[in-house]
Write a protein that holds these residues in place. Structure first.
Motif, PDB file in Angstrom:
ATOM      1  N   PRO A   1      43.185  47.436  39.379  1.00  0.00           N
ATOM      2  CA  PRO A   1      42.647  47.168  38.039  1.00  0.00           C
ATOM      3  C   PRO A   1      42.607  45.661  37.777  1.00  0.00           C
ATOM      4  O   PRO A   1      43.440  44.897  38.281  1.00  0.00           O
ATOM      5  N   ILE A   2      41.643  45.255  36.972  1.00  0.00           N
ATOM      6  CA  ILE A   2      41.476  43.837  36.654  1.00  0.00           C
ATOM      7  C   ILE A   2      41.313  43.681  35.144  1.00  0.00           C
ATOM      8  O   ILE A   2      40.737  44.539  34.471  1.00  0.00           O
ATOM      9  N   ALA A   3      41.854  42.583  34.624  1.00  0.00           N
ATOM     10  CA  ALA A   3      41.733  42.262  33.194  1.00  0.00           C
ATOM     11  C   ALA A   3      41.214  40.840  33.066  1.00  0.00           C
ATOM     12  O   ALA A   3      41.443  40.000  33.945  1.00  0.00           O
ATOM     13  N   ASP A   4      40.531  40.556  31.965  1.00  0.00           N
ATOM     14  CA  ASP A   4      40.024  39.200  31.739  1.00  0.00           C
ATOM     15  C   ASP A   4      41.125  38.315  31.160  1.00  0.00           C
ATOM     16  O   ASP A   4      42.275  38.750  31.009  1.00  0.00           O
ATOM     17  N   GLU A   5      40.756  37.090  30.821  1.00  0.00           N
ATOM     18  CA  GLU A   5      41.763  36.131  30.330  1.00  0.00           C
ATOM     19  C   GLU A   5      42.386  36.557  29.002  1.00  0.00           C
ATOM     20  O   GLU A   5      43.441  36.070  28.612  1.00  0.00           O
ATOM     21  N   ASN A   6      41.764  37.498  28.305  1.00  0.00           N
ATOM     22  CA  ASN A   6      42.309  38.028  27.050  1.00  0.00           C
ATOM     23  C   ASN A   6      43.094  39.311  27.270  1.00  0.00           C
ATOM     24  O   ASN A   6      43.392  40.031  26.321  1.00  0.00           O
ATOM     25  N   ASN A   7      43.375  39.611  28.538  1.00  0.00           N
ATOM     26  CA  ASN A   7      44.132  40.795  28.940  1.00  0.00           C
ATOM     27  C   ASN A   7      43.394  42.100  28.619  1.00  0.00           C
ATOM     28  O   ASN A   7      44.000  43.138  28.429  1.00  0.00           O
ATOM     29  N   LYS A   8      42.077  42.004  28.534  1.00  0.00           N
ATOM     30  CA  LYS A   8      41.241  43.169  28.260  1.00  0.00           C
ATOM     31  C   LYS A   8      40.738  43.731  29.592  1.00  0.00           C
ATOM     32  O   LYS A   8      40.221  42.969  30.415  1.00  0.00           O
ATOM     33  N   PRO A   9      40.892  45.050  29.816  1.00  0.00           N
ATOM     34  CA  PRO A   9      40.411  45.636  31.076  1.00  0.00           C
ATOM     35  C   PRO A   9      38.926  45.334  31.287  1.00  0.00           C
ATOM     36  O   PRO A   9      38.128  45.416  30.350  1.00  0.00           O
ATOM     37  N   MET A  10      38.585  44.946  32.494  1.00  0.00           N
ATOM     38  CA  MET A  10      37.206  44.596  32.807  1.00  0.00           C
ATOM     39  C   MET A  10      36.460  45.844  33.281  1.00  0.00           C
ATOM     40  O   MET A  10      36.934  46.545  34.175  1.00  0.00           O
ATOM     41  N   PRO A  11      35.300  46.121  32.690  1.00  0.00           N
ATOM     42  CA  PRO A  11      34.527  47.277  33.148  1.00  0.00           C
ATOM     43  C   PRO A  11      34.053  47.082  34.595  1.00  0.00           C
ATOM     44  O   PRO A  11      33.816  45.957  35.035  1.00  0.00           O
ATOM     45  N   GLU A  12      33.918  48.189  35.291  1.00  0.00           N
ATOM     46  CA  GLU A  12      33.484  48.147  36.691  1.00  0.00           C
ATOM     47  C   GLU A  12      32.204  47.340  36.857  1.00  0.00           C
ATOM     48  O   GLU A  12      32.065  46.541  37.779  1.00  0.00           O
ATOM     49  N   SER A  13      31.266  47.511  35.926  1.00  0.00           N
ATOM     50  CA  SER A  13      29.964  46.847  36.031  1.00  0.00           C
ATOM     51  C   SER A  13      30.061  45.328  35.933  1.00  0.00           C
ATOM     52  O   SER A  13      29.153  44.620  36.358  1.00  0.00           O
ATOM     53  N   GLU A  14      31.166  44.815  35.387  1.00  0.00           N
ATOM     54  CA  GLU A  14      31.332  43.372  35.223  1.00  0.00           C
ATOM     55  C   GLU A  14      32.111  42.717  36.369  1.00  0.00           C
ATOM     56  O   GLU A  14      32.172  41.490  36.448  1.00  0.00           O
ATOM     57  N   ARG A  15      32.696  43.524  37.208  1.00  0.00           N
ATOM     58  CA  ARG A  15      33.478  42.960  38.316  1.00  0.00           C
ATOM     59  C   ARG A  15      32.553  42.273  39.300  1.00  0.00           C
ATOM     60  O   ARG A  15      31.455  42.753  39.606  1.00  0.00           O
ATOM     61  N   LEU A  16      33.006  41.132  39.802  1.00  0.00           N
ATOM     62  CA  LEU A  16      32.178  40.346  40.726  1.00  0.00           C
ATOM     63  C   LEU A  16      31.825  41.136  41.985  1.00  0.00           C
ATOM     64  O   LEU A  16      30.703  41.068  42.471  1.00  0.00           O
ATOM     65  N   ILE A  17      32.773  41.874  42.503  1.00  0.00           N
ATOM     66  CA  ILE A  17      32.517  42.600  43.747  1.00  0.00           C
ATOM     67  C   ILE A  17      31.486  43.708  43.521  1.00  0.00           C
ATOM     68  O   ILE A  17      30.654  43.979  44.384  1.00  0.00           O
TER      69      ILE A  17
END
Length: 183
Positions: free
Chosen positions: A119-135
């Motif tokens: 799982p990944i979160a942004d700098e605001n500790n908000k979970p990042m949606p799959e569609s926004e992940r770089l990979i």
């Protein structure tokens, strides 16, 4: 006359002489004998070819094993976390630094979707949606290579750690076959 044919002939005719046979039958036996000789010659050539091929394959295998050992040593020595995924996002390779950072062993993540295990979160500790992940964007062909701003990955124990991610495509020929991510 070929020794195998002669042995068969003597067994069937109780030791009778080939010369006692009619001329036409002797010609047939000579033709069969020549075929046996030709077969033996071909078999020796095939055996030799197989022997040479076997030696060549053995040498190629030795070279591949040696190259793999070098690749494994280089991968293990990378200080950053490294993860490679296939075209659909399933984990195919990680290094020791990845294991240390995330607490997940390769055997636990191999063949699983990266999105499910990390799982990944942004700098605001908000979970990042799959569609926004770089990979994800990389595998969808939306970006070619990139480095992220500060993000946070979740360890196996659910604690987060900061990462700056670099994602690059894995291209074989002209086909995108996966991606690598450096944490």
């Amino acid at each position: 006359m070929h020794k195998l044919l002669l042995r068969q002939f003597k067994k069937v005719l109780d030791g009778a002489s080939v010369e006692a046979l009619p001329k036409e039958l002797q010609q047939l036996l000579n033709a069969v004998s020549a075929t046996y000789d030709s077969f033996d010659k071909d078999r020796r050539q095939i055996d030799r070819s197989l022997e040479l091929s076997s030696k060549e394959l053995g040498e190629n295998l030795r070279k591949i094993v040696e190259a793999k050992a070098k690749d494994d040593a280089m991968l293990a020595s990378i200080g950053d976390g490294f993860i490679a995924v296939d075209r659909v996002g399933k984990v195919v390779l990680v290094n020791k630094s990845f294991e240390n950072m995330t607490g997940s062993k390769f055997s636990e993540v191999q063949g699983k979707f990266l999105l499910d295990i990390l799982p990944i979160a942004d700098e605001n500790n908000k979970p990042m949606p799959e569609s926004e992940r770089l990979i994800t964007k990389m595998l969808e062909g939306k970006i070619s290579a990139t480095t992220s701003a500060k993000m946070y990955y979740a360890r196996k124990d659910a604690t987060f750690f900061p990462v700056a991610i670099t994602v690059s495509p894995v291209v074989i020929g002209s086909e995108l076959t996966g991606a690598v991510e450096i944490l």
